[in-house]
Design a protein around this motif. Structure first.
Motif, short mmCIF file in Angstrom:
data_model
loop_
_atom_site.label_atom_id
_atom_site.label_comp_id
_atom_site.label_asym_id
_atom_site.label_seq_id
_atom_site.Cartn_x
_atom_site.Cartn_y
_atom_site.Cartn_z
N LEU A 107 39.46 31.20 23.69
CA LEU A 107 38.32 31.60 22.86
C LEU A 107 38.27 33.11 22.65
CD1 LEU A 107 35.57 29.32 24.48
CD2 LEU A 107 36.99 28.85 22.48
N VAL A 108 38.51 33.86 23.73
CA VAL A 108 38.47 35.32 23.67
C VAL A 108 39.73 35.84 24.35
CG1 VAL A 108 37.20 37.41 24.28
CG2 VAL A 108 35.95 35.28 23.79
N SER A 109 40.57 36.55 23.64
CA SER A 109 41.85 36.99 24.18
C SER A 109 41.69 37.89 25.40
CB SER A 109 42.65 37.72 23.09
OG SER A 109 41.92 38.83 22.60
N ALA A 110 40.57 38.63 25.47
CA ALA A 110 40.34 39.52 26.61
C ALA A 110 40.14 38.75 27.91
CB ALA A 110 39.13 40.41 26.34
N LEU A 111 39.84 37.46 27.81
CA LEU A 111 39.61 36.62 28.99
C LEU A 111 40.84 35.78 29.34
CD1 LEU A 111 35.95 35.40 28.32
CD2 LEU A 111 36.72 37.27 29.79
#
Length: 250
Positions: A107-111
């Motif tokens: 969902l979120v690349s930073a995660l």
């Protein structure tokens, strides 16, 4: 007069039988995540319970009952009862279960590397354990069971925290003299955690993995009660457990 009582098996006992139906809906998110909902229903056609039945113990070796208060031999009545398992009417078991795995990096690349997985179920049960007795829950089944794990896995590091919850349930226990009794086991929440590291390919320690685990971190007790929640009968503490170890692949 002493009446003989005992326990026995039942060679004519039939297994549980049920008509069951399940319906599952599944949704997949790429190749790593999914969400599933399952509906289930079981119509129990038979149930096994224990009942005292008349039994003639003539010819069986029994313990000498001794003397009465007047010093006379106690008369033994060999027409006693035996507690045996028998088949009775069935009941119903139905509910819904939700399960899923969600890598948050999708969902979120930073995660990237973070994720959650787990499930929850709601179950209703109903049986008539003894003819003429009121209906009750099937022993061992909690109405609510929930488990979940939050994790991080990246660059060889792996960390996870897990929690398991189950609501109150009817349980079978060993009572006075070894006789079986049923009591209510209270709800409980168990929390475990683990941290580890896998040495990467190409390093000097390739194939080696280290880990540290903690189990039952909150030292959750197991508690059973009588008719009321505050009538505690069993209170068992198992303590926290910590484990350290390694694995090596070659």
């Amino acid at each position: 007069c002493a009446v003989v009582r005992g326990d026995a098996g039942n060679p004519d006992l039939r297994p549980w039988r049920a008509n069951a139906a399940d319906l599952t809906f599944e949704k997949y998110f790429g190749s790593k995540g999914y969400l599933a909902v399952q509906l289930f229903y079981k119509d129990l056609k038979s149930y096994i319970y224990n009942q005292d039945v008349a039994f003639d113990f003539t010819g069986y070796p029994i313990q000498d009952p001794g003397l009465d208060v007047n010093g006379n031999p106690i008369i033994v009545n060999y027409l006693g009862t035996a507690n045996v398992p028998i088949n009775g009417k069935g009941g119903k078991l139905y509910g819904v279960e939700l399960a899923g795995t969600l890598p948050l990096g999708e969902l979120v690349s930073a995660l990237d590397g973070f994720g959650v997985t787990g499930g929850a179920s709601y179950t209703k049960t109903k049986i008539q354990p003894t003819p003429g007795a009121p209906a009750q829950d099937i022993p061992g089944y909690s109405k609510w069971v929930v488990n979940g794990t939050a994790y991080f896995e990246r660059a060889g590091f792996n960390t996870r925290v897990s929690a398991r919850y189950r609501s109150t349930f009817l349980g079978d226990f060993t009572g006075f003299g070894g006789s079986p009794v049923r009591r209510t086991a209270l709800d409980e929440t168990i929390i475990d955690a683990q941290i580890g590291y896998d040495f990467q390919d190409g390093t000097a320690l390739e194939g080696l993995s280290l880990y540290l685990q903690g189990q039952n971190l909150t030292d959750q007790p197991f508690v059973s009660t009588g008719a009321e929640r505050n009538q505690v009968i069993d209170y068992q503490l198992y303590g926290r457990r910590f484990l350290a170890g390694f694995t090596y692949k070659f």
